[in-house]
Design a protein around this motif. Structure first.
Motif: not given
Length: 150
Positions: A42-46, A57, A60
């Motif tokens: 899960d990264r920045k809502g994705q 990153e 994450d």
């Protein structure tokens, strides 16, 4: 003077190219080295598929399914291995490869995590922590395993 101009321009272009290439290297904090079964990031809502070679990153969140596991190598050479049904958040990672100074904070919300600490914890043991819903683990040794039940 016109003979020096191309050299200056070439030097400037080399400096700009080096700076442009260096930016992505600082953005990543680690890399997925092993992924089995269902692994997502899960990264920045994705939600992204967690695949071998994926650069990670700070912030994450890695999730493994009932059949999943993931092995991660961080930039300071810390090794993390999360087992099935795990949720691991890479909350903070700062690392200076020249001095080995930095900070590494992670949170295991669920599942299992095995850690072999890297250069950050070896240089400054209190600079690495792993939080769980009920405890904060300060890394003082080099290897440990933690488990969090639902």
């Amino acid at each position: 003077m016109t003979r020096r101009y191309p050299h200056r321009l070439a030097g400037l272009l080399v400096a700009l190219a080096a700076a442009w290439i260096a930016v992505p290297a600082w953005a990543d904090v680690g890399q997925i080295k092993v992924a089995k079964g269902r692994v997502t990031v899960d990264r920045k809502g994705q939600e992204l598929p967690g695949e071998v070679g994926m650069l990670l990153e700070a912030a994450d969140v890695l999730r493994t399914g009932a059949d999943g596991s993931v092995g991660i190598t961080m930039r300071d050479n810390s090794l993390l291995s999360a087992g099935p049904n795990s949720i691991l958040s890479l909350e903070r990672f700062e690392f200076d490869p020249t001095t080995s100074q930095g900070r590494f904070d992670a949170q295991l919300r669920r599942g299992t995590l095995a850690v072999v600490s890297g250069r950050i914890a070896k240089k400054t043991p209190q600079a690495m922590t792993v939080r769980t819903p009920s405890a904060v683990l300060g890394v003082r040794g080099t290897e440990f395993v933690v488990s969090v039940d639902e």
